[in-house]
Motif scaffolding. Structure first.
Motif, short mmCIF file in Angstrom:
data_model
loop_
_atom_site.label_atom_id
_atom_site.label_comp_id
_atom_site.label_asym_id
_atom_site.label_seq_id
_atom_site.Cartn_x
_atom_site.Cartn_y
_atom_site.Cartn_z
N SER A 46 0.84 -1.20 0.00
CA SER A 46 0.00 0.00 0.00
C SER A 46 0.88 1.24 0.00
O SER A 46 2.07 1.19 0.35
CB SER A 46 -0.90 0.02 1.24
N VAL A 47 0.28 2.37 -0.36
CA VAL A 47 1.01 3.63 -0.37
C VAL A 47 1.53 3.95 1.03
O VAL A 47 2.66 4.43 1.19
CB VAL A 47 0.11 4.78 -0.88
N GLU A 48 0.72 3.66 2.04
CA GLU A 48 1.12 3.94 3.42
C GLU A 48 2.36 3.16 3.81
O GLU A 48 3.20 3.64 4.59
CB GLU A 48 -0.02 3.61 4.39
N GLU A 49 2.52 1.97 3.25
CA GLU A 49 3.69 1.15 3.57
C GLU A 49 4.92 1.56 2.76
O GLU A 49 6.03 1.63 3.29
CB GLU A 49 3.38 -0.33 3.27
N VAL A 50 4.73 1.85 1.48
CA VAL A 50 5.87 2.07 0.59
C VAL A 50 6.38 3.51 0.63
O VAL A 50 7.57 3.76 0.40
CB VAL A 50 5.52 1.65 -0.85
N ARG A 51 5.51 4.46 0.94
CA ARG A 51 5.91 5.87 0.89
C ARG A 51 7.07 6.20 1.84
O ARG A 51 8.04 6.85 1.43
CB ARG A 51 4.70 6.76 1.18
N PRO A 52 7.04 5.76 3.11
CA PRO A 52 8.18 6.05 4.00
C PRO A 52 9.49 5.42 3.51
O PRO A 52 10.56 6.03 3.68
CB PRO A 52 7.74 5.42 5.34
N LYS A 53 9.41 4.25 2.91
CA LYS A 53 10.62 3.61 2.38
C LYS A 53 11.23 4.44 1.26
O LYS A 53 12.45 4.60 1.17
CB LYS A 53 10.29 2.19 1.88
N ILE A 54 10.36 4.94 0.39
CA ILE A 54 10.83 5.76 -0.73
C ILE A 54 11.42 7.07 -0.22
O ILE A 54 12.46 7.53 -0.72
CB ILE A 54 9.68 6.01 -1.71
N GLN A 55 10.79 7.66 0.77
CA GLN A 55 11.31 8.90 1.34
C GLN A 55 12.73 8.70 1.87
O GLN A 55 13.61 9.55 1.66
CB GLN A 55 10.38 9.40 2.46
N THR A 56 12.95 7.58 2.53
CA THR A 56 14.29 7.27 3.06
C THR A 56 15.30 7.11 1.93
O THR A 56 16.41 7.66 1.98
CB THR A 56 14.25 5.98 3.90
N LEU A 57 14.93 6.38 0.90
CA LEU A 57 15.84 6.15 -0.22
C LEU A 57 16.16 7.46 -0.96
O LEU A 57 17.30 7.68 -1.39
CB LEU A 57 15.22 5.14 -1.20
#
Length: 334
Positions: free
Chosen positions: A274-285
């Motif tokens: 979900s966006v809620e799961e993947v968005r923080p990971k992308i922000q970190t990367l």
């Protein structure tokens, strides 16, 4: 009438740039209400709600600032400013359907308050009314320009839809898409501001250049905010690009620098989480690989090009306002 205008006027963050055209923009607000009003109470209510979702009034302001920078603001300018804003608002309403967005400008979207059917028809209604007003000016060249711009808007959006899920999208293709779907209307607004005041090719080319590069920078900044912004501050649904697997510049550059294993891991997350799961990971990367800085630098180059194009024009308060507005595009948080 005053109640409508007060609700629909630009946010304070933008209003400070519109000081040289405050009176003219107020007149455009009245004109918007007049040519979009409808005797049917349902249509009138839906239109009113739809215009509350606009807010910035950047495109009519661009048109009016260019008009006043190069001469007088004529009745044709006011009509065209209202028509351009109507077309822009229609695209936002249709975007909310495509993105399944639920909020914009801290308000529920038309598709949430009513349904997708109403949203589609409202957008169509607005475009039809805008085209009617433009054609009543009885200027073939202007009608052609607005029609051509409307085609570019639609083609840009359709191309973006066609590239959903394509994780090999190039920067070149991305740039051509946003030039059509976003920058073209800014180009059109700036050119129309100059059109009735001057036949100088240098001024017309300068207006197009400013609008194009301002629009490109605005969209790039918007794409960054979709990933890193806060919904409470932005006042609209975020993460919609990720949810729809629409690649924007930050993601294109991130995928380009990742090694094969982390790249595949990210692609799997984009497709399955979900966006809620993947968005923080992308922000970190994006932080780890300095993509934020890279993308901001690209947007800044567009702004510098836009500001440079203003050197062709007379130095006056409207030119100062355009320069300040261009700089603010990079600083905005919503």
């Amino acid at each position: 009438m005053h109640q409508f205008i007060e609700k629909e006027s630009p946010s304070m963050n933008y209003r400070k740039f519109y000081a040289p055209i405050e009176t003219e923009l107020f007149e455009v607000e009245k004109l918007l209400r007049e040519f979009l009003s409808c005797e049917n109470p349902f249509i009138d209510r839906v239109v009113h709600h739809g215009f509350q979702l606009g807010g910035k009034r950047m495109r009519p302001a661009l048109l009016l600032l260019f008009a006043k920078m190069t001469g007088d603001v004529l009745p044709q300018h006011r009509t065209l400013a209202a028509a351009i804003e109507t077309i822009h608002t229609a695209t936002l309403i249709h975007d909310d359907i495509l993105d399944e967005a639920t909020t914009r400008r801290h308000l529920p979207t038309v598709n949430v308050v009513w349904n997708n059917e109403t949203s589609v028809l409202l957008g169509d209604f607005m475009v039809a009314r805008a085209i009617r007003q433009v054609t009543e000016l009885d200027c073939t060249e202007v009608s052609h320009l607005v029609a051509q711009t409307s085609c570019r808007l639609c083609e840009g959006e359709m191309r973006q839809v066609g590239f959903r899920g394509n994780f090999t999208l190039s920067e070149e293709t991305y740039n051509s898409i946003i030039q059509d779907k976003t920058a073209s209307l800014c180009e059109c607004a700036c050119l129309l501001g100059v059109f009735f005041n001057s036949t100088q090719q240098e001024w017309r080319e300068g207006a197009i250049t400013f609008g194009r590069h301002l629009g490109m920078a605005f969209q790039i900044a918007d794409d960054l905010l979709d990933i890193r912004g806060e919904e409470t501050q932005m006042g609209k649904s975020l993460g919609t690009d990720l949810a729809k697997q629409k690649l924007t510049l930050p993601m294109i550059r991130l995928l380009a620098v990742l090694e094969e294993t982390p790249r595949q891991t990210l692609l799997s997350a984009l497709q399955n989480e979900s966006v809620e799961e993947v968005r923080p990971k992308i922000q970190t990367l994006l932080r780890e690989h300095a993509i934020y800085e890279s993308v901001c630098e690209t947007a800044q180059k567009h702004i510098l090009t836009a500001i440079s194009s203003l050197e062709k024009f007379p130095k006056n308060p409207c030119r100062d306002a355009l320069e300040a507005l261009a700089c603010y595009v990079l600083e905005r948080k919503h």
